[in-house]
Design a protein around this motif. Structure first.
Motif, PDB file in Angstrom:
ATOM      1  N   GLU A  34       0.840  -1.193   0.000  1.00  0.00           N
ATOM      2  CA  GLU A  34       0.000   0.000   0.000  1.00  0.00           C
ATOM      3  C   GLU A  34       0.878   1.248   0.000  1.00  0.00           C
ATOM      4  N   SER A  35       0.429   2.287  -0.746  1.00  0.00           N
ATOM      5  CA  SER A  35       1.121   3.577  -0.758  1.00  0.00           C
ATOM      6  C   SER A  35       0.110   4.678  -1.050  1.00  0.00           C
ATOM      7  N   LEU A  36       0.543   5.914  -0.945  1.00  0.00           N
ATOM      8  CA  LEU A  36      -0.331   7.040  -1.301  1.00  0.00           C
ATOM      9  C   LEU A  36      -0.689   7.014  -2.781  1.00  0.00           C
ATOM     10  N   LEU A  37       0.175   6.402  -3.604  1.00  0.00           N
ATOM     11  CA  LEU A  37      -0.082   6.331  -5.047  1.00  0.00           C
ATOM     12  C   LEU A  37      -1.240   5.400  -5.385  1.00  0.00           C
ATOM     13  N   ASN A  38      -1.474   4.386  -4.562  1.00  0.00           N
ATOM     14  CA  ASN A  38      -2.487   3.382  -4.910  1.00  0.00           C
ATOM     15  C   ASN A  38      -3.638   3.289  -3.906  1.00  0.00           C
ATOM     16  N   LEU A  68      -3.607  -8.316 -11.621  1.00  0.00           N
ATOM     17  CA  LEU A  68      -2.956  -7.019 -11.693  1.00  0.00           C
ATOM     18  C   LEU A  68      -2.231  -6.850 -10.368  1.00  0.00           C
ATOM     19  N   VAL A  69      -0.903  -6.884 -10.403  1.00  0.00           N
ATOM     20  CA  VAL A  69      -0.106  -6.797  -9.186  1.00  0.00           C
ATOM     21  C   VAL A  69       0.153  -5.321  -8.896  1.00  0.00           C
ATOM     22  N   VAL A  70      -0.440  -4.845  -7.813  1.00  0.00           N
ATOM     23  CA  VAL A  70      -0.360  -3.440  -7.412  1.00  0.00           C
ATOM     24  C   VAL A  70       0.663  -3.339  -6.285  1.00  0.00           C
ATOM     25  N   ASP A  71       1.797  -2.658  -6.567  1.00  0.00           N
ATOM     26  CA  ASP A  71       2.820  -2.483  -5.530  1.00  0.00           C
ATOM     27  C   ASP A  71       2.924  -1.011  -5.154  1.00  0.00           C
ATOM     28  N   GLY A  72       3.924  -0.657  -4.397  1.00  0.00           N
ATOM     29  CA  GLY A  72       4.077   0.707  -3.915  1.00  0.00           C
ATOM     30  C   GLY A  72       4.328   1.734  -4.999  1.00  0.00           C
ATOM     31  N   GLU A  73       4.752   1.296  -6.190  1.00  0.00           N
ATOM     32  CA  GLU A  73       5.017   2.198  -7.316  1.00  0.00           C
ATOM     33  C   GLU A  73       3.825   2.316  -8.266  1.00  0.00           C
ATOM     34  N   THR A  74       2.807   1.500  -8.060  1.00  0.00           N
ATOM     35  CA  THR A  74       1.630   1.507  -8.930  1.00  0.00           C
ATOM     36  C   THR A  74       0.728   2.692  -8.592  1.00  0.00           C
ATOM     37  N   VAL A  75       0.277   3.391  -9.630  1.00  0.00           N
ATOM     38  CA  VAL A  75      -0.660   4.502  -9.449  1.00  0.00           C
ATOM     39  C   VAL A  75      -2.063   3.989  -9.764  1.00  0.00           C
ATOM     40  N   VAL A  76      -2.980   4.189  -8.827  1.00  0.00           N
ATOM     41  CA  VAL A  76      -4.387   3.850  -9.030  1.00  0.00           C
ATOM     42  C   VAL A  76      -5.196   5.108  -8.761  1.00  0.00           C
TER      43      VAL A  76
END
Length: 81
Positions: A34-38, A68-76
């Motif tokens: 999880e990140s602010l980007l996703n 769909l692999v959502v990591d800390g660099e992924t923008v959602v």
């Protein structure tokens, strides 16, 4: 987004079914970090359209589905109607 499936079968990563109803194979978003980007993925409700950037798409032979692999660099981002 179609629905949040939670953490099935002992998973630690949140799992979400992603669908517009036209796909022939199921699609799932798996959040590995999880990140602010996703964070829009976690906040999205049923039927909210989402845009994914920098996501890894993998075929899952066991489930016969796409992940769909959502990591800390992924923008959602949620799409504003």
């Amino acid at each position: 987004m179609s629905e949040a499936l939670g953490e099935p079968r002992g998973r630690r990563e949140p799992l979400f079914k992603v669908s517009d109803g036209s796909e022939r194979a199921d699609h799932y978003a798996v959040m590995t970090r999880e990140s602010l980007l996703n964070d829009d993925l976690l906040a999205a409700g049923y039927g909210d359209p989402l845009v994914f950037e920098n996501v890894l798409l993998l075929w899952n032979d066991d489930e016969e589905s796409y992940n769909l692999v959502v990591d800390g660099e992924t923008v959602v981002d949620r799409v504003v109607a």
